[in-house]
Design a protein around this motif. Sequence first.
Motif, mmCIF file in Angstrom:
data_model
loop_
_atom_site.group_PDB
_atom_site.id
_atom_site.type_symbol
_atom_site.label_atom_id
_atom_site.label_comp_id
_atom_site.label_asym_id
_atom_site.label_seq_id
_atom_site.Cartn_x
_atom_site.Cartn_y
_atom_site.Cartn_z
ATOM 1 N N MET A 1 0.840 -1.096 0.000
ATOM 2 C CA MET A 1 -0.110 0.059 0.093
ATOM 3 C C MET A 1 0.928 1.258 -0.233
ATOM 4 S SD MET A 1 -3.155 -1.124 2.729
ATOM 5 C CE MET A 1 -4.020 0.588 2.093
ATOM 6 N N THR A 2 0.378 2.170 -0.591
ATOM 7 C CA THR A 2 1.018 3.494 -0.770
ATOM 8 C C THR A 2 1.448 4.360 0.829
ATOM 9 O OG1 THR A 2 -0.361 4.056 -2.711
ATOM 10 C CG2 THR A 2 0.991 5.980 -1.668
ATOM 11 N N GLN A 3 2.826 4.568 0.788
ATOM 12 C CA GLN A 3 3.252 5.565 1.950
ATOM 13 C C GLN A 3 3.435 6.899 1.357
ATOM 14 O OE1 GLN A 3 4.006 5.023 4.843
ATOM 15 N NE2 GLN A 3 3.748 2.785 5.358
ATOM 16 N N VAL A 4 3.202 7.844 2.127
ATOM 17 C CA VAL A 4 3.354 9.585 1.589
ATOM 18 C C VAL A 4 4.356 9.969 2.639
ATOM 19 C CG1 VAL A 4 2.298 11.393 1.378
ATOM 20 C CG2 VAL A 4 0.987 9.492 0.749
ATOM 21 N N PHE A 5 5.287 10.610 1.967
ATOM 22 C CA PHE A 5 6.494 11.270 2.840
ATOM 23 C C PHE A 5 6.268 12.529 2.580
ATOM 24 C CE2 PHE A 5 9.988 7.942 3.390
ATOM 25 C CZ PHE A 5 9.085 7.145 3.983
ATOM 26 N N LYS A 6 6.204 13.688 3.826
ATOM 27 C CA LYS A 6 6.646 15.080 3.574
ATOM 28 C C LYS A 6 7.738 15.424 4.144
ATOM 29 C CE LYS A 6 5.916 19.320 5.007
ATOM 30 N NZ LYS A 6 6.602 20.198 6.105
ATOM 31 N N PHE A 7 8.423 16.318 3.190
ATOM 32 C CA PHE A 7 9.927 16.826 3.933
ATOM 33 C C PHE A 7 9.660 18.554 3.940
ATOM 34 C CE2 PHE A 7 11.153 12.632 2.292
ATOM 35 C CZ PHE A 7 12.235 12.290 3.328
ATOM 36 N N GLY A 8 10.006 19.072 4.920
ATOM 37 C CA GLY A 8 9.952 20.241 5.132
ATOM 38 C C GLY A 8 11.084 21.193 4.649
ATOM 39 N N GLY A 9 11.127 22.651 4.706
ATOM 40 C CA GLY A 9 12.215 23.420 4.429
ATOM 41 C C GLY A 9 13.744 22.938 4.828
ATOM 42 N N ALA A 10 13.538 22.657 6.133
ATOM 43 C CA ALA A 10 15.090 22.379 6.915
ATOM 44 C C ALA A 10 15.739 21.247 6.212
ATOM 45 C CB ALA A 10 14.826 22.228 8.195
ATOM 46 N N SER A 11 14.905 20.232 5.613
ATOM 47 C CA SER A 11 15.347 19.134 4.965
ATOM 48 C C SER A 11 16.006 19.299 3.657
ATOM 49 C CB SER A 11 14.436 17.858 4.953
ATOM 50 O OG SER A 11 13.344 18.359 4.160
ATOM 51 N N ILE A 12 15.762 20.473 3.149
ATOM 52 C CA ILE A 12 16.495 20.703 1.805
ATOM 53 C C ILE A 12 16.922 22.018 1.815
ATOM 54 C CG2 ILE A 12 15.127 18.998 0.584
ATOM 55 C CD1 ILE A 12 12.873 21.607 -0.135
ATOM 56 N N ARG A 13 17.297 22.606 2.879
ATOM 57 C CA ARG A 13 17.976 23.820 2.838
ATOM 58 C C ARG A 13 18.976 24.478 2.275
ATOM 59 N NH1 ARG A 13 18.996 21.468 7.530
ATOM 60 N NH2 ARG A 13 21.357 21.259 8.176
ATOM 61 N N ASP A 14 20.107 23.335 1.693
ATOM 62 C CA ASP A 14 21.100 23.658 0.865
ATOM 63 C C ASP A 14 21.732 22.483 0.146
ATOM 64 O OD1 ASP A 14 22.194 21.975 2.833
ATOM 65 O OD2 ASP A 14 23.056 23.947 3.752
ATOM 66 N N ALA A 15 22.179 22.371 -0.839
ATOM 67 C CA ALA A 15 23.038 21.235 -1.300
ATOM 68 C C ALA A 15 23.266 20.246 -0.507
ATOM 69 C CB ALA A 15 24.185 21.768 -2.277
ATOM 70 N N ALA A 16 24.033 20.369 0.599
ATOM 71 C CA ALA A 16 24.276 19.321 1.554
ATOM 72 C C ALA A 16 23.139 18.675 1.836
ATOM 73 C CB ALA A 16 24.982 19.953 2.599
ATOM 74 N N ALA A 17 21.943 19.373 2.503
ATOM 75 C CA ALA A 17 20.781 18.852 2.694
ATOM 76 C C ALA A 17 20.154 17.981 1.919
ATOM 77 C CB ALA A 17 19.771 19.743 3.552
ATOM 78 N N ILE A 18 20.052 18.386 0.600
ATOM 79 C CA ILE A 18 19.434 17.773 -0.386
ATOM 80 C C ILE A 18 20.133 16.533 -0.932
ATOM 81 C CG2 ILE A 18 19.035 17.881 -2.931
ATOM 82 C CD1 ILE A 18 18.549 20.796 -2.542
#
Length: 431
Positions: A1-18
């Motif tokens: 069954m489907t899983q949905v993930f949500k990532f906020g701004g802190a998790s992708i704040r810069d290249a290292a985070a991405i």
Amino acid sequence: MTQVFKFGGASIRDAAAIRHLGELLDELPQRPQVVVMSAMGKTTNALEALLAAARQGEKATYRERLAAIRRDHLDTVDALFGAQADPVTARVEALIDELDRRHQAHVDQTRPFHYDQTVGFGELLATTIVAAWLEACGLPTAWQDARELIITDACHQAANVDWEATAERVRALAIGDDRLVLTQGFIGGTREGVATTLGREGSDFSAAILAHCLGAKGVTIWKDVPGLFNADPRRFDNAVRLAHLSYAETVELAWHGAKVIHPKTLGPLQQKTIPLRVRSFEALDAPGSMIDADTRHDDETAAFILRETQTLLTVHPRDFAFMDETRQHDVLGQLVEAGLHANLIDSGAMRLSLCLDGDSERLESLAESLGADYEVIRRDDLTLLTVRHPDDDLLAALSDGREVLAERRNADTAQRLFHSDKCPRTWHIPE
């Protein structure tokens, strides 16, 4: 069954985070089918400042702020892709140019409409970059425009979901185990294709909408903390993680001001008993917190919520009469008309006390309006402490040495209002 993930701004704040995000998704034993993402870091704040400059006619400031947004995103692209950056750079440049065109086209429209046509570009930029990075990492990814997926009415900045139309669009998604669908939180669109936004905490709500429409197995919200706590760890030195909460208990905490999960997010999940987990993207081995229909653990640990910069308005009839139902109806009606919410209401035979968030034009307007017909005593710079599942000893210890200016208590919740200068910067929960 489907899983949905949500990532906020802190998790992708810069290249290292991405990069870290790509590694996280690659390491998980079971990848999600749908990922919902916020704007990078503080991009939404930057876009709101850009909006203000556009509407105030500050052309030089507008150009400076637009250039900064462009530079921040292109720097991230360059750090991620290096010599292979050109295709992603072109897509980012095109989105920035479209953002600029929309500002020029809608600057004379109402602010809510103008807001919705522009501020959501933070999510569009972030997901464009992240989708390209995940593909480069060997994670098949399908980018999806949420403006064509989550269908709403035209109530700008607080759009209401058209559940039937949204479910139809969501069911048409090609969901499979071989790739993930990456889309934006916070934004939607009308049936006519006009961009809208879902209001504060909109990205979490987006994940819940999609999970509801897909009948998902679960939703995971990834944060920079290892779950939900019984108090703000920045203010309470012995706050503890809450392993489990029910939907109802989480709504109560949010209602009283806890920075947990917005009630709008929980509604669609509760309707289909879809569990919500809060986990740390910085510590995959941390157990996190679970929210579902199970209420057995709700009263095991007392929870503490602070609201600061509060104002207490105590309203008395001028003729020494009772503050009866008619007068309460009048006072509370003026509160509603002012667009304000009382964080605490405390009443007596000849008074009604309202605790409100301070420092707002609406508060000033309400105080002036009430003063026309009532005697109003005002106290500013107060702190409201709310405790879920307290006992008498706990409340006595927390109130020791502090004058209680107003209070409210029922079987599950106690609220007490204090002078802020009598409250510690860091609280300690009595054992």
